[in-house]
Each structure stands twice: as structure tokens, then as C-alpha cells.
Design an enzyme around this catalytic site. Structure first.
Site, mmCIF file in Angstrom:
data_model
loop_
_atom_site.group_PDB
_atom_site.id
_atom_site.type_symbol
_atom_site.label_atom_id
_atom_site.label_comp_id
_atom_site.label_asym_id
_atom_site.label_seq_id
_atom_site.Cartn_x
_atom_site.Cartn_y
_atom_site.Cartn_z
ATOM 1 N N THR A 399 80.353 -3.819 -62.668
ATOM 2 C CA THR A 399 80.800 -5.276 -61.527
ATOM 3 C C THR A 399 79.758 -6.350 -62.606
ATOM 4 O OG1 THR A 399 79.729 -4.411 -59.510
ATOM 5 C CG2 THR A 399 79.121 -6.768 -59.762
ATOM 6 N N THR A 417 83.470 -7.989 -58.473
ATOM 7 C CA THR A 417 83.212 -6.694 -58.867
ATOM 8 C C THR A 417 84.498 -6.119 -58.535
ATOM 9 O OG1 THR A 417 82.109 -4.346 -58.701
ATOM 10 C CG2 THR A 417 82.500 -5.928 -56.053
ATOM 11 N N SER A 470 77.266 -4.116 -49.898
ATOM 12 C CA SER A 470 76.638 -3.669 -51.192
ATOM 13 C C SER A 470 75.623 -4.317 -51.894
ATOM 14 C CB SER A 470 77.515 -4.736 -51.619
ATOM 15 O OG SER A 470 77.595 -5.236 -53.109
ATOM 16 N N SER A 471 75.284 -3.762 -52.959
ATOM 17 C CA SER A 471 74.371 -4.091 -53.739
ATOM 18 C C SER A 471 74.371 -5.269 -54.367
ATOM 19 C CB SER A 471 74.043 -3.413 -54.494
ATOM 20 O OG SER A 471 73.369 -2.124 -53.911
#
Ligand code: GLY
Length: 609
Positions: A399, A417, A470-471
Site C-alpha cells: 500500500t 493500494t 481495509s486497514s
């Protein structure tokens, strides 16, 4: 009115050469002294800065920076992936732009299993079922159309990217290292190998990387907008490329109705969405974050909310050089707050759905829930927190992130990403860009709990039209006057969340300098596994004290968690009593990023160790 620059800037720059730079300036108008850009490649910083210098705003500069990243940072910069952007204007409401990939209409989680009911993990990482419908072309266009200054055509913003793709740019040591390590070459399809491994050998530092097909795609995109990618020749090339890509381990058979992949209608129906940024308060600061399908805003919000109610000021020790050091008790609270928030992430977070009602955002950030978590935190590590029996998907380190601030005080924090490094490694022949493997961010096993005896919510099971959890955590901090004071984010899978949180705690609670806060050693706790991971550089006495409190720890001297890209504006009283603003940028020395401030040179990236 443009800021007046104090000449002490030169001294600061000399002192802080390397991954950061600082500008001292006055801004009687109440705006930062100058705009700034920080991201993971100096050429992309240059693209963003030149737009700011030509009168563009933060959205214009973010678009130019992201487009250049799609050329010069092929491991993560992209047209074939997705991401999130926070737009925080000087006046008005912040907006969260969601251009996350979408699961194709044919998505069936059973297709990730073989005939023995085993998950074939390679199928969500490689091959056609790994690829979600890309969101970047729609997302960057949305940012440009909705929030750009209107002073530039998209073609002007893409000019640098097109030139760098057409004429080439020298391969940097980080790209050379990726291309020449591990088994990347074997993973790439023939179209990708032709670009990155001409004559069978990986490009090395200093080689010119020319991407003529990508240049043409960017030209088309710049002329016709995202339809140039979601419809017509390029869309057909995507579908064709996927159709000829084999499904990993397909010969083992599958109980599914069949495999699936992106089809033309999936591409033509893709839309970037606008969402409400998450907001929490921490010691008088407003923390703005990305809502689901990112978990970033909620987890960071919960951690900071939980910590807010502890007597934090009593657990920081003043240092001779300024700022404070955290006591082991404070670090214990950080870890436990992260454990609680990541347990909620695993159980409750996923795509919020078209009506934004599938993730209980309000409840997860409610005072009652946050207070309950805080009350549950005692003096020892609590390893029983959370929903037992749930399995978490692995998340990669890749990412990329860019932070932009303009001289009017508008900010963009944008994370994008392909998922793992170079995504699915499927390059669309003739179009010159790589496709993501974002389908791996779904939790394939959660929906088939009976087969595996795993218990879990289906919040993040793959299904048609869904966006994977997602993070990515683009984050912006405003002060009590509503002024943007920090623009921050990072790549690094779940380590994004913990890295951003720790840098914010060092800035807002421990009052450390930006460069120090970004470089400081990090820890990572994500509920599962139970142990907390530590980069090298921590005081062994702190680790011992945590172990005494019952924390399982894993000290990893060679580990490197995330790569934070941050801008900060400091306010202080000038000699005449006026408010002076100081703009600082810091690109994480863990990777080869750079920062720049309008009117100054771009900082020197670090080299791989
Ligand atoms: N693919 C990494 C993330 O979205 O968190």
C-alpha cells in the site's frame, strides 16, 4: 496573502536534512505558511508541489501526486487498485471518498475452496479471482471534479505522470530491491515481465523504466475521464487478460458452481462513493478518520477514545530534550486499548452496504461502549478480550500513502493500494497497469463457519458488489479553532492503524517532534495473535515491565512496521505576539519516501538497509 518566510528556515533545513524538512513561517491570514506534500517517492512529491506552486489546491496536488505514484511506485501506486481519501477543507465539512475495489458480480466464496473443502489461499492472491473491480480511476477523478480548484484540466495534473511513463525515470534502489528479491519474477504474468524484467533480468538501480502503454492509458484517462478505463478498449483488455489467467490449483476441483472474474458490466458500473468521516475528540483535538469499509477511523477512534479517559498526564515523564516519555503503564493502556478495538474490528467491521447500515459505526464509537472497554482494562494484560474462534485474514505490508496540505489550509490524506506488493502481478497487456489482489482482504472462511468450526460474523465475507474491509487510515487532526494541524497516514496492513495511532499519541500526548515521533520504535497489537510485537529500539526495561503485567511479547529487532507520511502545522507566538505557523513534513525513514514544502527542495529519501 502568501506567507512571509523567516530565513531561519535555512538553518532548520540543515539541521533536519534527510527524511524530513521544516519550514518556519508567519501567516497572518491564519493559514499555514506554505503547502506541503509527503509520500513514498520524491518524484511524486515533486509533482504535487509543482501543482501547489502553480496555484492548485490540496485536491489538485493529491491527484497529481497519486497519478505520478502510479508510474514511479509500481508496487503500490496504481490505476488498477483502490483506496480512500479524506478531503478536509479549511471551511466546510470534511468528506471521505471511498474508491475501494468491489467484488465482481459473479463472486462466490465457495470458489476459493478445493474439492476437499480446503481454502486455496493462492486463489485470492493470484489469478482472476484475486482481482476486485479497480476504484482508483473513479476515485481520483471524483477528488478532482468535486474538490479540485477548477484551475487545472485533469490532463495538466497528469502531465508529470504521462511524461515519466513515456520518457522513463531512473529505477530507485527500493524498486530495484523488490524486483531482484524473492520470487516476484515467477509471480508476474508475461506482460509484467516484459516491463520489469526486459531480457529476463530485473531492472537495477539507475536503469530507465519506460512504460509506453501506461503513458497511453494515462493520456486516454486524462482526455476522457474514468470511462476511458471502465468502458471500451481498456475494459475489454482487463477482461481478456483475466480470462487468459489460470485459476491457481484449479485442477483439484471445486464444489463451487464455477470460478468468477471481473466482467465488462462490473467495470462499467463502478462508482466512487462519498462517506462521512469518523470524528472523535482527544485532549481537545478533533481526529477525523476513514469510516467503513476501512476499519482505520473506527479503530483509531476507539483507541483514542479509550485512552482519553485514563489519567494520561500522570503517566508521562518529562525529558531534558523536551517532550515526554511514556511510562510502562501508559504503554500497557495503549496495548490494551488496541486489543479491544481490534477485537471489535474482527467481529463487526466490513462493507457498510449501500445504506451505510451494516456496520454499527455509532455504537462502536459511542461513549458507553468506549467507557465499557476502558473500565474493563485493569493493571494486567487481558488476553480473554474478544470473540473467540474467529480467524483473521493475513494482511500484507504494502500500500502507499500521500499527505497534502495547501497554503489555504485545505488538506488531503489519501491511501491507495494494490494490496500485496505489485498486487496480483497481472499486468493488463496493452494498457500497461497492474491489477490488484484486494479480494484477499475479505475473510473467506468467516461465511463457512460450519465447515471449519470457526465462529464469526459475515461482515467481511466476499459477496457480489461488496467492498473488502481495509486497514487504510488516512487521518487528519484539527485543533479547537478548526484548523488542520496534522495530515497523516501510512502503508502497512493492520500496522497502518497502530503506527498512525502511535505517531499521533507521541505528537498530541507526549509532545514530541514530528521527525522523532515518526522515527520512534513501534509496537503492534491486533488482538490476534495475542502477543504484542516490538520493533528494535525499545528500552528492555519497558518490555520487562510489560511482561510483568502479563503481556506476551515478541521482540523483532529487524522488523519494520508501516511507513508513516505526515505533515504537521505548529502554532506559536511570534515576537510581535502574532500567531506564527510552522509547517513540518516527515517521511518515514523505514522506506524511501520524501517530503517537500512549497518553495523548498524535496528531502532526500533513505536507502534500503
Ligand atoms: N490491502 C490493505 C488494506 O486495505 O488494508
Amino acid at each position: 496573502m502568501q506567507a512571509l518566510f523567516a530565513r531561519s528556515a535555512a538553518l532548520s533545513l540543515l539541521l533536519l536534512a534527510g527524511p524530513s524538512c521544516v519550514l518556519w513561517g508567519q501567516s497572518p491570514t491564519g493559514s499555514p505558511a506554505a503547502g506541503a506534500v509527503v509520500t513514498e517517492h520524491p518524484l511524486a512529491v515533486r509533482s504535487g508541489l509543482s501543482v501547489l506552486e502553480a496555484g492548485g489546491n490540496a485536491a489538485d496536488a493529491a491527484v497529481a501526486t497519486a497519478l505520478t505514484l502510479s508510474v514511479v511506485l509500481p508496487r503500490a501506486g496504481n490505476l488498477g487498485g483502490g483506496g480512500f481519501a479524506l478531503w478536509v477543507p479549511k471551511e466546510g465539512e470534511p468528506r471521505a471518498v471511498d474508491f475501494r475495489e468491489v467484488a465482481p458480480s459473479g463472486t462466490d466464496p465457495r470458489a476459493y475452496f478445493n474439492g476437499e473443502d480446503e481454502v486455496v489461499s493462492s486463489r485470492s492472491l493470484r489469478g482472476p479471482m484475486a482481482v476486485g473491480v479497480p476504484g482508483t480511476p473513479a476515485g481520483l477523478w471524483h477528488l478532482y471534479r468535486e474538490y479540485g480548484s477548477g484551475r487545472f484540466s485533469f490532463r495538466e495534473l497528469a502531465a508529470d505522470a504521462i511524461r515519466l511513463a513515456e520518457e522513463g525515470f531512473p529505477v530507485d534502489p527500493w524498486l530495484a530491491r523488490s524486483l531482484n528479491s524473492t520470487s516476484l519474477r515467477e509471480k508476474m504474468n508475461s506482460a509484467a515481465r516484459a516491463i520489469f524484467y526486459p531480457e529476463g533480468e530485473g531492472l537495477v538501480e539507475g536503469d530507465l523504466l519506460v512504460q509506453s502503454d501506461l503513458a497511453e492509458t494515462l493520456q486516454l484517462y486524462a482526455r476522457r475521464g474514468p470511462r476511458a478505463i471502465y468502458e471500451g478498449e481498456i475494459a475489454e483488455a482487463i477482461v481478456k487478460e483475466l480470462r487468459r489467467t489460470p485459476v491457481p490449483a484449479a485442477e483439484a476441483g471445486t464444489p463451487a458452481d464455477g470460478f468468477f472474474q471481473i466482467e465488462l458490466e462490473d467495470l462499467s458500473s463502478y462508482e466512487a462513493l462519498e462517506r462521512m468521516a469518523t470524528r472523535v475528540r482527544f485532549r481537545g483535538w478533533e481526529v477525523l478518520g476513514m469510516p467503513p469499509p476501512s476499519s482505520g477511523g473506527l479503530v483509531i477512534g476507539q483507541v483514542m477514545g479509550i485512552l482519553e479517559g485514563f489519567p494520561l498526564s500522570e503517566e508521562r515523564v518529562p525529558r531534558e530534550r523536551g517532550g515526554y516519555a511514556p511510562t510502562p503503564r501508559l504503554i500497557h493502556w495503549w496495548i490494551e486499548a488496541m486489543r479491544h478495538a481490534f477485537a471489535d474490528r474482527a467481529e463487526h467491521m466490513g462493507d457498510p452496504g449501500p445504506k451505510n447500515d451494516k456496520v454499527p459505526v455509532g455504537e462502536l464509537l459511542s461513549d458507553a461502549r468506549i467507557a465499557a472497554a476502558r473500565v474493563a482494562i485493569g493493571e494486567r494484560a487481558d488476553l480473554e478480550v474478544g470473540p473467540w474462534g474467529m480467524e483473521l485474514p493475513q494482511e500484507s505490508d504494502e500500500t502507499t500513502h500521500l499527505s497534502v496540505l495547501d497554503s489555504a489550509g485545505n488538506a488531503v490524506s489519501l491511501t491507495t493500494t494494490l494490496n500485496t506488493s505489485f498486487g496480483s502481478c497481472i499486468l493488463v497487456e496493452g494498457a500497461g497497469f497492474l491489477l490488484n489482489n484486494e479480494m484477499d482482504d475479505f475473510a473467506v472462511t468467516a461465511g463457512v463457519a460450519n465447515t471449519y468450526g470457526l465462529v464469526g460474523s459475515d461482515a467481511n465475507v466476499p459477496a457480489r458488489g461488496k467492498r473488502p474491509l481495509s486497514s487504510m487510515s488516512p487521518t487528519v487532526i484539527r485543533d479547537g479553532d478548526g484548523e488542520v494541524r496534522v495530515v497523516i497516514g501510512a502503508p502497512g496492513g493492520p500496522r497502518i492503524i497502530t503506527a498512525v495511532t502511535q505517531v499521533l499519541l507521541r505528537l498530541l500526548l507526549l509532545e514530541q517532534g514530528l521527525v522523532e515521533a515518526v522515527a520512534a520504535p513501534r509496537l503492534h497489537q491486533q488482538w490476534r495473535p495475542m502477543s504484542t510485537r516490538f520493533e528494535g529500539g525499545w528500552d528492555p526495561a519497558v518490555i520487562d515491565a510489560l511482561e510483568e503485567r502479563g503481556h506476551p511479547v515478541s521482540v523483532e529487532p529487524k522488523a519494520s512496521f508501516a511507513s508513516v507520511q505526515a505533515i504537521r502545522v505548529l502554532k506559536r507566538a511570534g515576537e510581535g505576539g502574532e500567531v506564527e505557523r510552522v509547517v513540518e513534513v516527515a517521511s518515514d525513514p523505514r522506506r524511501g519516501g520524501a517530503g517537500g514544502i512549497q518553495g523548498q527542495s524535496v528531502s532526500e529519501p533513505s536507502r534500503p538497509k
